[in-house]
Design an enzyme around this catalytic site. Structure first.
Site, PDB file in Angstrom:
ATOM      1  CG  HIS A 268      -9.758   1.254   2.880  1.00 39.63           C
ATOM      2  ND1 HIS A 268     -10.156   2.128   3.872  1.00 39.63           N
ATOM      3  CD2 HIS A 268      -8.411   1.250   2.906  1.00 39.63           C
ATOM      4  CE1 HIS A 268      -9.083   2.634   4.455  1.00 39.63           C
ATOM      5  NE2 HIS A 268      -8.014   2.118   3.894  1.00 39.63           N
TER       6      HIS A 268
ATOM      7  CD  GLU B  81      -4.623  -0.611  -0.385  1.00 37.18           C
ATOM      8  OE1 GLU B  81      -5.271   0.135   0.379  1.00 37.18           O
ATOM      9  OE2 GLU B  81      -4.354  -1.804  -0.104  1.00 37.18           O
TER      10      GLU B  81
ATOM     11  CG  ASP C 290      -1.898   1.117   1.258  1.00 37.79           C
ATOM     12  OD1 ASP C 290      -1.901   1.934   0.316  1.00 37.79           O
ATOM     13  OD2 ASP C 290      -2.693   1.188   2.221  1.00 37.79           O
TER      14      ASP C 290
END
Length: 389
Positions: free
Chosen positions: A302, A226, A200
């Site tokens: 999420h 991500e 991420d």
């Protein structure tokens, strides 16, 4: 039944250590709960996405802007309420904080609907396609220390998360392309070959830098990359998806169905990551989910926040139909933050005990079965951690 009051509870405490992601470091944990009360004594709970002073600002939007619009309305008229608020706020923000504030109110209204009917949220949404969901543990947050030291820490932490029983893990990046690749290599060493890990970036990179990191992640067999670029850069997302073999994911900072339509039509995502506490609540999440599936884009929600957010997402993941279907369909996962979070672990009168479930159930978490969200916060806990603002 009528809405009589909407209250925001902004909770906060000092964290045991300073953690960070690509945009900032933080030393306090914040959560923003929304309570909707009615004249028949029925109360619903929701949550708004947004940390720190963002939560304080959203509290004002909830109580000073949205509450006067909906007082006296029937809480079961969820869609009527949603569109009234959105239409009146359209000139002042079609995304961002006004929609985050609306999200918390909308989730609380769905909680009330479940309690009135005596049904869990997933029943209201059409039933559970699965009674449990696999759970991945994210950690490996940034610290303000030399990258070589952090890499050693990441390697150990990744191994620990795997040992906890999670089905996959996720790390943060944000020091720059070359040092970030070192961190990714450390995580792969920590979990070993064959274990799923994700990266991420919290939109840390330009497109060219994202290609550099993405090619390295392909070699490391990472599962997804991500938010590699800014959420506004939908052409960058499309270029990365076309040019990399790794799955490109994102969407936590994309609000409402119209923004999602643009992103999906541009074919920029392999995996969509809507944030129900930000994009407009459950009502809007369902419309976004339909858009994602209409574009054959799988969804992994999420999840960030308190036990209210976790419980909400468990119901949403349970009610999500398989895409594309079959004997062994692709399956969504619950995102779980393994760092210190009292608002997730200690908020409820009956804790969800996610980590205990993961260890005992081969990495899976069961879906709440009580009416509405199926959870109730402890008011004494809320009072203890509520801050002024």
């Amino acid at each position: 039944m009528k809405i009589t009051r909407i209250t925001s509870h902004v909770l906060q405490y000092d964290m045991p250590e300073v953690l960070g992601y690509s945009q900032q470091y933080y030393d306090r944990r914040t959560t923003h709960l929304v309570e909707v009360q009615t004249d028949e004594g029925m109360t619903g709970w929701g949550e708004c996405f947004g940390p720190g002073n963002v939560a304080v600002a959203n509290k004002s939007i909830v109580e000073k802007v949205i509450q006067p619009m909906v007082l006296g309305m029937d809480p079961l008229d969820k869609d009527v309420i949603w569109h009234k608020v959105y239409n009146l706020l359209r000139d002042h923000g079609q995304s961002g904080m006004p929609i985050q504030a609306l999200s918390g109110v909308d989730i609380a209204l769905w909680d009330i609907a479940g309690k009135v009917s005596g049904l869990p949220l997933h029943k209201l949404l059409g039933g559970a396609h699965r009674n449990s969901v696999p759970c991945y543990g994210y950690g490996m947050m940034l610290r303000d220390e030399p990258v070589d030291d952090l890499a050693r820490r990441f390697e150990d932490e990744a191994a620990q998360i795997k040992a906890m029983g999670f089905t996959a893990t996720k790390m943060k990046t944000g020091f720059g392309p070359k040092p970030d690749v070192k961190l990714c290599e450390a995580v792969r060493r920590g979990v070993g070959d064959g274990f799923r890990f994700m990266v991420d970036a919290n939109h840390a990179y330009t497109t060219s830098d994202a290609f550099y990191v993405g090619r390295a992640l392909e070699e490391l067999d990472a599962y997804w990359f991500e938010e590699p670029v800014a959420p506004e850069d939908i052409d960058g997302y499309r270029e990365l998806r076309a040019g990399l073999k790794i799955n490109i994911s994102g969407g936590e900072a994309v609000f409402n169905r119209w923004a999602w339509r643009h992103l999906l039509e541009n074919r920029g995502l392999d995996i969509a990551q809507p944030e129900v506490c930000a994009l407009g609540g459950i009502s809007e999440y369902l419309r976004v989910l339909a858009l994602c599936h209409a574009h054959f884009t799988p969804v992994v929600n999420h999840v960030w926040g308190s036990a209210i957010a976790v419980a909400t997402n468990l119901h949403l993941l349970a009610s999500m139909p398989a895409l594309p279907g079959g004997l062994h369909p692709w399956e969504p996962m619950l995102e779980f933050d393994t760092t210190d979070n009292k608002f997730r672990d200690d908020l409820l009168t009956v804790p969800l005990e996610i980590q205990k479930q993961v260890k005992a159930n081969n990495g899976r978490v069961t879906i709440p079965t009580g009416p509405g969200l199926g959870v109730e916060p402890n008011r004494d806990f809320i009072t203890h951690y509520t801050i002024d603002g």
